[in-house]
Design an enzyme around this catalytic site. Sequence first.
Site, PDB file in Angstrom:
ATOM      1  N   ARG A 100       0.848  -1.206   0.000  1.00  0.00           N
ATOM      2  CA  ARG A 100       0.000   0.000   0.000  1.00  0.00           C
ATOM      3  C   ARG A 100       0.877   1.248   0.000  1.00  0.00           C
ATOM      4  O   ARG A 100       0.502   2.274  -0.585  1.00  0.00           O
ATOM      5  CB  ARG A 100      -0.912  -0.003   1.229  1.00  0.00           C
ATOM      6  CG  ARG A 100      -1.877   1.173   1.345  1.00  0.00           C
ATOM      7  CD  ARG A 100      -2.941   1.174   0.274  1.00  0.00           C
ATOM      8  NE  ARG A 100      -3.666  -0.088   0.179  1.00  0.00           N
ATOM      9  CZ  ARG A 100      -4.701  -0.287  -0.616  1.00  0.00           C
ATOM     10  NH1 ARG A 100      -5.147   0.689  -1.393  1.00  0.00           N
ATOM     11  NH2 ARG A 100      -5.292  -1.470  -0.673  1.00  0.00           N
ATOM     12  N   SER A 342      -1.440  -4.357   8.602  1.00  0.00           N
ATOM     13  CA  SER A 342      -2.447  -5.392   8.430  1.00  0.00           C
ATOM     14  C   SER A 342      -2.863  -5.478   6.967  1.00  0.00           C
ATOM     15  O   SER A 342      -2.100  -5.121   6.070  1.00  0.00           O
ATOM     16  CB  SER A 342      -3.640  -5.137   9.348  1.00  0.00           C
ATOM     17  OG  SER A 342      -4.472  -6.284   9.394  1.00  0.00           O
ATOM     18  N   HIS A 344      -4.929  -3.966   4.753  1.00  0.00           N
ATOM     19  CA  HIS A 344      -4.898  -2.844   3.832  1.00  0.00           C
ATOM     20  C   HIS A 344      -3.461  -2.459   3.528  1.00  0.00           C
ATOM     21  O   HIS A 344      -3.121  -2.094   2.396  1.00  0.00           O
ATOM     22  CB  HIS A 344      -5.660  -1.646   4.413  1.00  0.00           C
ATOM     23  CG  HIS A 344      -6.043  -0.623   3.408  1.00  0.00           C
ATOM     24  ND1 HIS A 344      -5.437   0.609   3.319  1.00  0.00           N
ATOM     25  CD2 HIS A 344      -6.978  -0.652   2.420  1.00  0.00           C
ATOM     26  CE1 HIS A 344      -5.985   1.295   2.341  1.00  0.00           C
ATOM     27  NE2 HIS A 344      -6.916   0.561   1.770  1.00  0.00           N
ATOM     28  N   CYS A 345      -2.597  -2.558   4.511  1.00  0.00           N
ATOM     29  CA  CYS A 345      -1.189  -2.163   4.340  1.00  0.00           C
ATOM     30  C   CYS A 345      -0.446  -3.040   3.343  1.00  0.00           C
ATOM     31  O   CYS A 345       0.497  -2.573   2.691  1.00  0.00           O
ATOM     32  CB  CYS A 345      -0.461  -2.230   5.681  1.00  0.00           C
ATOM     33  SG  CYS A 345      -1.123  -1.176   6.977  1.00  0.00           S
ATOM     34  N   ILE A 346      -0.831  -4.318   3.218  1.00  0.00           N
ATOM     35  CA  ILE A 346      -0.063  -5.239   2.381  1.00  0.00           C
ATOM     36  C   ILE A 346      -0.651  -5.364   0.983  1.00  0.00           C
ATOM     37  O   ILE A 346      -0.190  -6.202   0.191  1.00  0.00           O
ATOM     38  CB  ILE A 346       0.044  -6.633   3.026  1.00  0.00           C
ATOM     39  CG1 ILE A 346      -1.298  -7.366   3.013  1.00  0.00           C
ATOM     40  CG2 ILE A 346       0.586  -6.518   4.433  1.00  0.00           C
ATOM     41  CD1 ILE A 346      -1.190  -8.824   3.431  1.00  0.00           C
TER      42      ILE A 346
END
Length: 355
Positions: A100, A342, A344-346
């Site tokens: 992201r 989490s 959304h970050c990946i």
Amino acid sequence: MTKNVPAANGFSDDRVVPAEWEPHQAMWLGFPSHENLWQEDLIPAQAEVAALARVLAEAGDEQVKLMVMGDAARKAAEDMLGDLKKVEIIDGKFGDIWFRDTGPIYVSIDKDGKDHHAARPISFLNNGWGGKYHLKYDDQVAAQITTADGHASELHEFILEGGSLDHDGFGTVLTTRQCLLNPNRNPDWTQSTAEQALAEALGAKKIIWLGDGLLNDHTDGHIDNLARFVAPGVVACPVAFGVDDPNAEIYDATAKFLSQQTDARGMPLQVVRIPSPGKTLDEDGEIIPASHMNFLIANDCVVVPIYNDRPGEMAVEALQSLFPERTVLGLSSEAILTGGGSFHCISQQVPLIRA
């Protein structure tokens, strides 16, 4: 500040970042591949990412592009997901899985003023989250993704992480001053110069500036842990769970401020409160920034990170009421959180834009 694509390529500056709930062509995910970074959490984190990829492919109707680095990581991914036709395992190079932030942000660009649009990946400079985490190859992730997707790319020469922004599809952007105006990113930025840069790069029409993000968030307050658009004019943000929730004041201040704002269309924002995970500690007893706001919106489902049962179930129920046409599912993200983020970050979605 900006390296623009020449006008001769046929694209105008009429651009916008599609909302995450709009149709996707594909979803990129990073697969934990570095034992030296993840240590004893490597296999559990791989299992959580594999579970996410499976749900996205099966329940989410997504074409998943899972980037791995190294033979061991590829074998682990194949062992976990090799039977899924909608998961493509792609060899690449990256420092860690936070795509992201290190990947491109896709915009929709009006090609000719006649509502004919094209997807275009916009890339930015990366300095390791304000110099805290310089990892080899992270500055090459965006180029690898855009090359694999076969899209013409555009580089803007300032520091930006995708998790610091959230978009409504109409040019309204949520962000925090703690991150975007932090001198450890672009030391010469003021609010005005930041707004101009985001307008040029991403077509931002209105920036809604929040203050601080979650306590102990090493990203310096990324918005995707704090507040997210869930529909045009509707923003979700947490409400404290438990009397000892360390972010209770931040949550309340965020909700109050957002309820007084309007979006780029001039419409008042509606704020919906989602239960937080409550006070969450790491193995050393330190507060960590666990957040149900780091959910991922897929074509046919929404996947919510779960860290403990009760508030997680409540968050899933609350978000299901906001996404009646999608199935909302909770998956464990405890191992991924040890790396600092989490679901959304990946991830990074590639919008499906019909010409």
